[in-house]
Design a protein around this motif. Structure first.
Motif, mmCIF file in Angstrom:
data_model
loop_
_atom_site.group_PDB
_atom_site.id
_atom_site.type_symbol
_atom_site.label_atom_id
_atom_site.label_comp_id
_atom_site.label_asym_id
_atom_site.label_seq_id
_atom_site.Cartn_x
_atom_site.Cartn_y
_atom_site.Cartn_z
ATOM 1 N N LEU A 124 -84.749 -125.086 -43.900
ATOM 2 C CA LEU A 124 -85.156 -124.030 -42.969
ATOM 3 C C LEU A 124 -84.065 -122.964 -42.833
ATOM 4 O O LEU A 124 -84.359 -121.771 -42.730
ATOM 5 N N ALA A 125 -82.797 -123.404 -42.831
ATOM 6 C CA ALA A 125 -81.690 -122.438 -42.715
ATOM 7 C C ALA A 125 -81.676 -121.501 -43.913
ATOM 8 O O ALA A 125 -81.542 -120.277 -43.765
ATOM 9 N N ASN A 126 -81.826 -122.068 -45.126
ATOM 10 C CA ASN A 126 -81.857 -121.232 -46.330
ATOM 11 C C ASN A 126 -83.086 -120.332 -46.346
ATOM 12 O O ASN A 126 -83.024 -119.187 -46.809
ATOM 13 N N LEU A 127 -84.216 -120.863 -45.856
ATOM 14 C CA LEU A 127 -85.440 -120.059 -45.810
ATOM 15 C C LEU A 127 -85.223 -118.822 -44.955
ATOM 16 O O LEU A 127 -85.529 -117.696 -45.375
ATOM 17 N N ASP A 128 -84.689 -119.023 -43.761
ATOM 18 C CA ASP A 128 -84.516 -117.887 -42.861
ATOM 19 C C ASP A 128 -83.461 -116.923 -43.383
ATOM 20 O O ASP A 128 -83.638 -115.701 -43.335
ATOM 21 N N SER A 129 -82.356 -117.472 -43.910
ATOM 22 C CA SER A 129 -81.308 -116.619 -44.473
ATOM 23 C C SER A 129 -81.848 -115.799 -45.642
ATOM 24 O O SER A 129 -81.548 -114.607 -45.776
ATOM 25 N N SER A 130 -82.670 -116.431 -46.477
ATOM 26 C CA SER A 130 -83.244 -115.731 -47.634
ATOM 27 C C SER A 130 -84.196 -114.631 -47.191
ATOM 28 O O SER A 130 -84.211 -113.538 -47.769
ATOM 29 N N MET A 131 -85.000 -114.906 -46.164
ATOM 30 C CA MET A 131 -85.948 -113.901 -45.692
ATOM 31 C C MET A 131 -85.214 -112.708 -45.072
ATOM 32 O O MET A 131 -85.612 -111.552 -45.263
ATOM 33 N N VAL A 132 -84.133 -112.987 -44.341
ATOM 34 C CA VAL A 132 -83.334 -111.899 -43.769
ATOM 35 C C VAL A 132 -82.708 -111.070 -44.890
ATOM 36 O O VAL A 132 -82.725 -109.831 -44.857
ATOM 37 N N SER A 133 -82.155 -111.752 -45.905
ATOM 38 C CA SER A 133 -81.548 -111.047 -47.043
ATOM 39 C C SER A 133 -82.588 -110.222 -47.789
ATOM 40 O O SER A 133 -82.328 -109.085 -48.190
ATOM 41 N N ALA A 134 -83.772 -110.807 -47.980
ATOM 42 C CA ALA A 134 -84.843 -110.074 -48.665
ATOM 43 C C ALA A 134 -85.226 -108.832 -47.871
ATOM 44 O O ALA A 134 -85.459 -107.757 -48.449
ATOM 45 N N GLY A 135 -85.271 -108.961 -46.546
ATOM 46 C CA GLY A 135 -85.580 -107.804 -45.710
ATOM 47 C C GLY A 135 -84.550 -106.697 -45.875
ATOM 48 O O GLY A 135 -84.894 -105.509 -45.943
ATOM 49 N N ARG A 136 -83.263 -107.073 -45.978
ATOM 50 C CA ARG A 136 -82.199 -106.083 -46.169
ATOM 51 C C ARG A 136 -82.326 -105.405 -47.532
ATOM 52 O O ARG A 136 -82.145 -104.188 -47.655
ATOM 53 N N VAL A 137 -82.641 -106.193 -48.559
ATOM 54 C CA VAL A 137 -82.792 -105.632 -49.905
ATOM 55 C C VAL A 137 -83.979 -104.670 -49.949
ATOM 56 O O VAL A 137 -83.885 -103.557 -50.488
ATOM 57 N N PHE A 138 -85.104 -105.084 -49.356
ATOM 58 C CA PHE A 138 -86.293 -104.231 -49.391
ATOM 59 C C PHE A 138 -86.122 -102.990 -48.517
ATOM 60 O O PHE A 138 -86.724 -101.948 -48.794
ATOM 61 N N THR A 139 -85.313 -103.094 -47.460
ATOM 62 C CA THR A 139 -85.001 -101.903 -46.660
ATOM 63 C C THR A 139 -84.271 -100.874 -47.514
ATOM 64 O O THR A 139 -84.547 -99.669 -47.441
ATOM 65 N N LEU A 140 -83.330 -101.361 -48.338
ATOM 66 C CA LEU A 140 -82.624 -100.465 -49.261
ATOM 67 C C LEU A 140 -83.592 -99.854 -50.269
ATOM 68 O O LEU A 140 -83.534 -98.655 -50.560
ATOM 69 N N MET A 141 -84.522 -100.676 -50.777
ATOM 70 C CA MET A 141 -85.465 -100.185 -51.783
ATOM 71 C C MET A 141 -86.513 -99.245 -51.185
ATOM 72 O O MET A 141 -87.165 -98.497 -51.918
#
Length: 697
Positions: free
Chosen positions: A395-412
């Motif tokens: 669950l920790a990796n899931l949430d961390s990954s989703m937050v990171s993905a959100g940051r990447v897609f914000t840049l894109m």
């Protein structure tokens, strides 16, 4: 409107859908093979190990029959249709021994005791007795002997399923990681390609370290999502589905009792993510800031040491690092509180419910199940908690990954410049600014700028810092577009042409030229296939670079580290001149190209400049006015406006701002060299006379 992070991740996952589907198919096969184990154990217990308590009949055939007192006995369910049956007998266990009863037993269930040659069975207050004979070990084995082929067959089947699950696990892991690597490669490529398309002003407000963090750290966190998280959650979901199918196949009541696990798990995941997302957002942000400060410190290490700011920078870094640790510890506490505690609580509760329901129910016979079914149920239910543990731990990796993905897609999601394929013919280089006004934010930095640069002319831009010189070049390159007025090249509006086409025929030499890791030759061609090795060497020779680079061991193939830090300023500048010359631009911009060069090297640079400017429209940004005396047109800028224009002689005759700037730079130096004795008093008088001019400027 942007899509949700989950949907966009799914779109990227679909780029490797074949390998993902293959991995999930193998995962399903592996789960099915693993769940076959409890069913095999159930069959072994109910149909073989405990099946000797089923009714036996005397038979004349020795096939699948046990021998006792020279008589053959076969289990009732092994008789062929129409096969003759003799006397019925039973084998029942009491304590640790088995007893032979030479008659039918109507009710074998109940509490059994053996005394005085009789087997007593008590159930619900009723007691039944049967004459019985205790079996020896050899006699008991004789009844088990017909069961051995079936047991061997089940053991072999179990081994086969074990091998299948091993190969399925290998294939699942390989294909899942392979597909995850493909997805992350595409994501990183897309992020990097988008960064190349972002407008220049985007990087004015975002430190390089933060951009690097999103391209590397955040995409690596997303990789964990596709490998660890997806693997565990896919395994968990398929396992849970398989387990519930198995539970309902074993006993519908058992399956219904266990259904509470699913809503409890979903509720916990929702609650966990609400808290964890807040922490992970701060953690990823702090990590990005740490990368930014490290990058900034490395770039400015010499300044930090010269001004002895190591302690202050360390304190700033430690503050960010401590804050990062603080929220990491909060995540650690959250994970420690939820992961194993949650799984253990659900596991214990499920087993308590099963034991309560079937334990008490078996006393009155309302919920009786066989020992094999109960064993298989406990085994299957236990197998379900292993993937649940894996899911909860991820669950920790899931949430961390989703937050990171959100940051990447914000840049894109940042608007980028349109990319247009193709090119345009090399233009002549007739540049015209007509009533151009421009502001980066609110205040105009250029006001009503108008001038024309004809093909082959050299136009110099001079003025104090902030007067608008670099802004004119930014508009020419179309890093920005003006709010008012128009800019044309050969009569065409630049806003009507793709930016890539315009820049294709422009070149620039910066005050501090940037060299990439590679060789001197690769920094000239920049990897452009159109520029041959011969053209690279000719460009280096024409700008005189061979004079300064001749002593290098590998010549033009000498390795260049980041920014060319092992080369002198003059060597770097000549390489950048050769780079501009090899691309043969129609418009050339020289941005303070000689300001950092020593006097001895400057003569070589000036010769290189003349070679470089030949046949091109050249714009020179200069503070050293001695380098622009030969310019066809000099534009004097002040607070975003052109206050004077003309060639050197015309502006000197005008006696205005340019004259005063030139006298300040050149006149005092000439006076000192001509009359050192009078230089002191002359300098004082000159400085006193120029004070009003400074105020005007």
């Amino acid at each position: 409107m942007t899509q949700s992070t989950g949907k966009r991740l799914l779109q990227y996952a679909l780029t490797a859908k074949k390998t993902f589907i293959a991995a999930l198919l193998l995962l399903s096969i592996g789960v099915a093979a693993e769940l076959a184990g409890p069913f095999i154990a159930k069959s072994m217990i109910d149909n073989h190990m405990l099946a000797i308590e089923k009714p036996y009949f005397k038979t004349a055939s020795s096939e699948e029959a046990a021998v006792y007192n020279n008589e053959y006995y076969k289990r009732a369910d092994r008789f062929q249709p129409g096969e003759a049956k003799g006397q019925e007998i039973r084998l029942l266990q009491a304590g640790r021994s088995f007893y032979f009863i030479n008659s039918a037993v109507d009710q074998p269930d109940g509490e059994r005791t053996f005394r005085d040659g009789e087997l007593h069975i008590v159930r619900g207050g009723n007691e039944v007795t049967y004459p019985a004979v205790k079996l020896s070990v050899d006699e008991l084995f004789a009844f088990y002997k017909p069961e051995l082929p079936g047991i061997y067959e089940l053991v072999g089947l179990y081994a086969l399923f074990l091998v299948i699950s091993i190969f399925a696990e290998f294939g699942k892991t390989y294909w899942l990681q392979s597909s995850a690597n493909q997805v992350i490669r595409k994501l990183r490529t897309d992020v990097y390609a988008h960064i190349q398309r972002l407008p220049v002003h985007f990087f004015d407000n975002l430190p390089a370290g933060k951009v690097v963090s999103r391209v590397t750290n955040d995409t690596e966190a997303i990789k964990d999502l596709f490998i660890a998280v997806l693997s565990n959650f896919s395994t968990g979901v398929i396992n849970i589905i398989g387990v519930y199918i198995a539970l309902f196949l074993l006993d519908v009541r058992l399956g219904l009792v266990s259904l509470f696990i699913i809503p409890a798990l979903i509720l916990w995941i929702v609650i966990y993510r609400k808290v964890a997302t807040k922490y992970n957002t701060i953690i990823r942000s702090r990590l990005s800031e740490i990368n930014a400060i490290i990058n900034e410190s490395i770039q400015g290490m010499s300044i930090i040491r010269i001004f002895r700011r190591q302690k202050e920078r360390s304190e700033e870094f430690e503050k960010l690092n401590d804050d990062y640790l603080k929220y990491q510890n909060k995540m650690l506490n959250l994970n420690a509180l939820t992961s194993h505690n949650l799984v253990n609580s659900i596991r214990s509760l499920s087993f308590v419910l099963v034991l309560w329901y079937f334990g008490f129910g078996s006393l009155d016979g309302s919920t009786f199940v066989s020992l094999g079914v109960l064993y298989a149920f406990v085994d299957v239910l236990g197998r379900m908690f292993q993937p649940i543990t894996g899911m909860v731990n991820q669950l920790a990796n899931l949430d961390s990954s989703m937050v990171s993905a959100g940051r990447v897609f914000t840049l894109m999601d940042e608007p980028g410049e349109a990319v247009t394929d193709g090119t345009m013919p090399r233009y002549k280089g007739n540049v015209a600014f007509k009533n151009v006004s421009f502001a980066y934010k609110k205040d105009f930095v250029l006001r009503d700028i108008s001038f024309e640069a004809r093909p082959g002319e050299t136009v110099a831009l001079v003025g104090h810092t902030g007067s608008g010189k670099s802004s004119i070049i930014n508009l020419l390159f179309r890093f920005y577009d003006p709010q008012k007025g128009s800019i044309t090249i050969d009569g065409q509006e630049v806003t009507s042409l793709p930016k890539q086409w315009i820049r294709n025929h422009m070149g620039i030499v910066l005050q501090d030229p940037y060299l990439f890791t590679g060789t001197i030759a690769s920094n000239v061609s920049l990897g452009d296939e159109r520029i041959s090795r011969e053209r690279v060497e000719r460009a280096l020779r024409e700008v005189g670079a061979d004079k300064l680079l001749a002593h290098l061991p590998q010549g033009f193939d000498e390795p260049v580290v980041e920014k060319g830090s092992t080369l002198s300023a003059g060597q770097r500048q000549l390489i950048s001149f050769a780079r501009a010359l090899s691309f043969d631009p129609a418009i050339l911009i020289l941005d303070e190209a000689t300001s950092n060069i020593d006097t001895e090297t400057e003569s070589i640079i000036q010769e290189a400049l003349e070679v470089l400017k030949k046949g091109r429209t050249t714009f020179i940004i200069a503070h050293r006015l001695s380098t622009i005396r030969s310019a066809d047109q000099i534009l004097v800028l002040h607070r975003g406006e052109i206050v004077e224009r003309g060639n050197h002689d015309e502006l000197m005759a005008l006696g205005g701002r340019y004259f005063r700037m030139y006298q300040l730079q050149v006149g005092a130096a000439a006076a000192e060299s001509a009359n050192p004795v009078a230089a002191g008093s002359a300098h004082q008088a000159s400085a006193a006379g120029l004070q009003p001019a400074f105020k005007k400027m």
